[in-house]
Each structure stands twice: as structure tokens, then as C-alpha cells.
Design a protein around this motif. Structure first.
Motif, PDB file in Angstrom:
ATOM      1  N   LEU A  40       6.627  -4.419 -10.935  1.00  0.00           N
ATOM      2  CA  LEU A  40       6.737  -3.380  -9.907  1.00  0.00           C
ATOM      3  C   LEU A  40       5.409  -3.213  -9.175  1.00  0.00           C
ATOM      4  O   LEU A  40       5.375  -3.108  -7.941  1.00  0.00           O
ATOM      5  N   GLU A  41       4.330  -3.222  -9.917  1.00  0.00           N
ATOM      6  CA  GLU A  41       3.005  -3.102  -9.293  1.00  0.00           C
ATOM      7  C   GLU A  41       2.733  -4.275  -8.368  1.00  0.00           C
ATOM      8  O   GLU A  41       2.213  -4.110  -7.252  1.00  0.00           O
ATOM      9  N   ALA A  42       3.116  -5.477  -8.792  1.00  0.00           N
ATOM     10  CA  ALA A  42       2.909  -6.658  -7.955  1.00  0.00           C
ATOM     11  C   ALA A  42       3.778  -6.609  -6.699  1.00  0.00           C
ATOM     12  O   ALA A  42       3.352  -7.026  -5.616  1.00  0.00           O
ATOM     13  N   PHE A  43       4.983  -6.074  -6.833  1.00  0.00           N
ATOM     14  CA  PHE A  43       5.885  -5.963  -5.685  1.00  0.00           C
ATOM     15  C   PHE A  43       5.300  -5.045  -4.626  1.00  0.00           C
ATOM     16  O   PHE A  43       5.234  -5.394  -3.436  1.00  0.00           O
ATOM     17  N   PHE A  44       4.846  -3.884  -5.034  1.00  0.00           N
ATOM     18  CA  PHE A  44       4.288  -2.944  -4.061  1.00  0.00           C
ATOM     19  C   PHE A  44       2.944  -3.433  -3.515  1.00  0.00           C
ATOM     20  O   PHE A  44       2.602  -3.166  -2.352  1.00  0.00           O
ATOM     21  N   ALA A  45       2.207  -4.170  -4.318  1.00  0.00           N
ATOM     22  CA  ALA A  45       0.944  -4.733  -3.830  1.00  0.00           C
ATOM     23  C   ALA A  45       1.211  -5.748  -2.723  1.00  0.00           C
ATOM     24  O   ALA A  45       0.460  -5.821  -1.734  1.00  0.00           O
ATOM     25  N   ALA A  46       2.282  -6.520  -2.861  1.00  0.00           N
ATOM     26  CA  ALA A  46       2.617  -7.507  -1.836  1.00  0.00           C
ATOM     27  C   ALA A  46       2.977  -6.843  -0.516  1.00  0.00           C
ATOM     28  O   ALA A  46       2.711  -7.389   0.565  1.00  0.00           O
ATOM     29  N   LEU A  47       3.573  -5.652  -0.592  1.00  0.00           N
ATOM     30  CA  LEU A  47       3.990  -4.939   0.617  1.00  0.00           C
ATOM     31  C   LEU A  47       2.914  -4.009   1.164  1.00  0.00           C
ATOM     32  O   LEU A  47       3.143  -3.344   2.188  1.00  0.00           O
ATOM     33  N   ALA A  48       1.757  -3.967   0.513  1.00  0.00           N
ATOM     34  CA  ALA A  48       0.709  -3.025   0.892  1.00  0.00           C
ATOM     35  C   ALA A  48       0.322  -3.085   2.367  1.00  0.00           C
ATOM     36  O   ALA A  48       0.059  -2.044   2.980  1.00  0.00           O
ATOM     37  N   PRO A  49       0.253  -4.264   3.015  1.00  0.00           N
ATOM     38  CA  PRO A  49      -0.087  -4.281   4.438  1.00  0.00           C
ATOM     39  C   PRO A  49       0.897  -3.519   5.318  1.00  0.00           C
ATOM     40  O   PRO A  49       0.576  -3.203   6.463  1.00  0.00           O
ATOM     41  N   LEU A  50       2.073  -3.214   4.794  1.00  0.00           N
ATOM     42  CA  LEU A  50       3.092  -2.492   5.567  1.00  0.00           C
ATOM     43  C   LEU A  50       3.182  -1.033   5.149  1.00  0.00           C
ATOM     44  O   LEU A  50       4.160  -0.346   5.493  1.00  0.00           O
ATOM     45  N   HIS A  51       2.177  -0.524   4.436  1.00  0.00           N
ATOM     46  CA  HIS A  51       2.297   0.780   3.793  1.00  0.00           C
ATOM     47  C   HIS A  51       2.692   1.887   4.756  1.00  0.00           C
ATOM     48  O   HIS A  51       3.442   2.790   4.409  1.00  0.00           O
ATOM     49  N   ASP A  52       2.214   1.826   6.004  1.00  0.00           N
ATOM     50  CA  ASP A  52       2.524   2.883   6.964  1.00  0.00           C
ATOM     51  C   ASP A  52       3.859   2.671   7.651  1.00  0.00           C
ATOM     52  O   ASP A  52       4.297   3.504   8.444  1.00  0.00           O
ATOM     53  N   ARG A  53       4.517   1.562   7.335  1.00  0.00           N
ATOM     54  CA  ARG A  53       5.820   1.273   7.947  1.00  0.00           C
ATOM     55  C   ARG A  53       6.904   1.063   6.904  1.00  0.00           C
ATOM     56  O   ARG A  53       7.916   0.421   7.174  1.00  0.00           O
ATOM     57  N   LEU A  54       6.711   1.628   5.735  1.00  0.00           N
ATOM     58  CA  LEU A  54       7.722   1.526   4.686  1.00  0.00           C
ATOM     59  C   LEU A  54       8.586   2.777   4.688  1.00  0.00           C
ATOM     60  O   LEU A  54       8.100   3.884   4.475  1.00  0.00           O
TER      61      LEU A  54
END
Length: 287
Positions: A93-107
Motif C-alpha cells: 500500500l505504501e509503495a502504491f501511494f508513493a508511485a502516485l505521489a506526483p499526482l497528489h493534488d489531483r487524486l
């Protein structure tokens, strides 16, 4: 905090059947997301459900193409929800959210879709997941076990859990899809086999109500089924919530057109910005 608004979108952005309508009849797929986001403000990210966390280069491309107001509604990978069933998934789960981190303001709300055979016994695991959920990231949970739709102790416990953690319960409205027997329209049988036939319980347990509206081939059926949503979506916006409406059709070929018609219905009652013209339709009008 951004002001409350309606986010309207489809189950995907890359669909070759939409050429000549939502998209121009010719052209590559490299800029499909930017073209899609010119019209719609959210998308159901099923790719992560089947394929897991995307590659960094893919996320970077999405980040370049999606405007600041756009919201991705990704699903947790099936490997976490269906294979591991929320057990021992902390590192993944941590790795999944880390992969999406560049989109944090658009999630937008990240969806946790649980299998049909995962019932009340899963609530402690779901509670552990929500307790460790990243702060500031919306979450929406889609349950499919019948016990969560009987308005008994299991459903009460589920709703209380979601309210406690500010997570929304995904509302899957498949009434239009099942309004006729499968033989009534070609292609209906497959869609009915793929989607669960469960009661629709309309409630918002968080700030981002998420509705998956599964339409029919018959526009009149869709119109009747959608009528109550006009008032409900407007009420949530009035309450300061930002609902998400994700529009499907049985084969999704006509999903963009249905979404436009539903938007028009909502615009009759709500102060919504107009949808941009479909690029393919605009191009066809020039010839």
C-alpha cells in the motif's frame, strides 16, 4: 479547500470507440488524457486495479496532461483487495501511494473495491486500512457482499466505520442496466454478467460522494433512473460536498454521450459550467 463542485467522468479515457465523437477520428493516443480532461473533470482509474502501481514515466505523463482541477479516481490493485484481502498489505500500500505521489493534488477518492465474498468478517481489516490511510487523500469503499445491503447489523457497522474515518461508500447504480432482460438488446448479457445486481443504498458517509451510474442502451430508461440523482447531487453540493459521477454504458461506446445528456439534466437545476464540445463532433461540423 477548493469550493464544492460536481466531478463528472467516465470509466476510462482511452477508448478507440470514441474516435469521431469525444476524440477526432484520426490521431494517436499520446495526448488522449489532455483531450479527455478538456471535457471531463475526473476518470475511473481501473488500470491500477488490474495492473497495479503505474511506472514513474507513466505517472509523469499523466501529471503533465491533467490540469490542476482534474481528479483521478484510481482503484487499489486487485492483488491487495482480492488476492491478499487486505491482509499484510502495508508495504504494498505504501509503495502504491508513493508511485502516485506526483499526482497528489489531483487524486480524487481512491476506491477500495472488495470482492463479493468478503463480508462482515472483513470489517476489522477494513478498519485497519482506513486507520492507516494517508491524511488528506479521499477514500471510497465499494462493498458487494449481500450482508452489507440488508440494513442490519453488518451494514450499520460498515456505515459507522466509514463515517468515523471520513470515507465514502461507493454507490453503484446498476438499475438501468438490469431494467430489461439480457436478450432485449445485443451486448446486454455480457454487461449484466459482469456487474453485480445489488440494492442501491443512497447515502454519503464522507465529503466526496461517489456514484457509479451504469446505464442502459435505452435512453428513456437512463433518463428515468437518473431523475432522482438530480436532486440528490444538488443537495450534496449545497451541503458543501463534492460529488463524483462516473458514467458507464453496457459496452461504454456511448458513455461520453450519456454523460453529456446527464450533465444537461443537472445543468437545468444546478449552476454548472458547460461541457466543452467533443473534438470529433466539432471537427465533423467543419466538413
Amino acid at each position: 479547500m477548493s469550493p464544492p463542485r460536481l466531478h463528472l467522468g467516465l470509466p476510462m479515457w482511452a477508448n478507440p470507440d470514441w474516435r469521431g465523437g469525444l476524440y477526432p477520428p484520426h490521431g494517436g493516443d499520446d495526448d488522449r488524457l489532455s483531450e479527455y480532461a478538456r471535457v471531463f473533470s475526473t476518470v475511473e482509474g481501473n488500470t491500477t486495479f488490474y495492473s497495479g502501481a503505474p511506472r514513474p514515466s507513466t505517472v509523469a505523463a499523466w501529471s503533465r496532461q491533467a490540469p490542476p482541477s482534474f481528479r483521478f479516481c484510481f482503484k487499489l490493485p486487485a492483488s491487495l483487495t482480492h488476492e491478499k484481502r487486505l491482509v499484510g498489505i502495508e508495504a504494498d500500500l505504501e509503495a502504491f501511494f508513493a508511485a502516485l505521489a506526483p499526482l497528489h493534488d489531483r487524486l480524487g477518492p481512491t476506491m477500495v473495491q472488495l470482492p463479493r465474498d468478503v463480508g462482515p468478517e472483513s470489517l476489522p481489516r477494513l478498519e485497519a486500512l482506513l486507520a492507516s490511510w494517508p491524511a488528506g487523500l479521499p477514500c471510497a469503499v465499494e462493498v458487494r457482499h449481500p450482508e452489507f445491503f440488508h440494513k442490519g447489523r453488518a451494514e450499520t457497522a460498515l456505515n459507522r466505520l466509514l463515517i468515523t474515518h471520513g470515507a465514502d461508500r461507493v454507490m453503484l447504480d446498476a438499475r438501468p442496466l438490469f431494467a430489461t432482460p439480457p436478450e432485449a438488446h445485443p451486448g446486454l448479457a455480457r454487461a449484466q454478467a459482469e456487474k453485480p445486481r445489488l440494492p442501491l443504498h443512497v447515502l454519503s458517509t464522507g465529503d466526496f460522494p461517489l456514484v457509479r451510474f451504469i446505464g442502459h442502451f435505452d435512453d428513456a430508461i437512463n433518463e428515468r433512473a437518473f431523475t432522482p440523482w438530480v436532486e440528490r447531487l444538488g443537495l450534496w453540493i449545497k451541503q458543501g460536498k463534492s460529488p463524483f459521477l462516473l458514467v458507464h454504458t453496457p459496452d461504454n461506446r456511448r458513455a461520453p454521450d450519456l454523460a453529456r445528456r446527464l450533465h444537461a439534466r443537472l445543468a437545468e437545476r444546478l449552476a454548472l459550467p458547460p461541457l466543452a464540445a467533443f473534438a470529433g463532433a466539432s471537427q465533423a461540423a467543419l466538413f
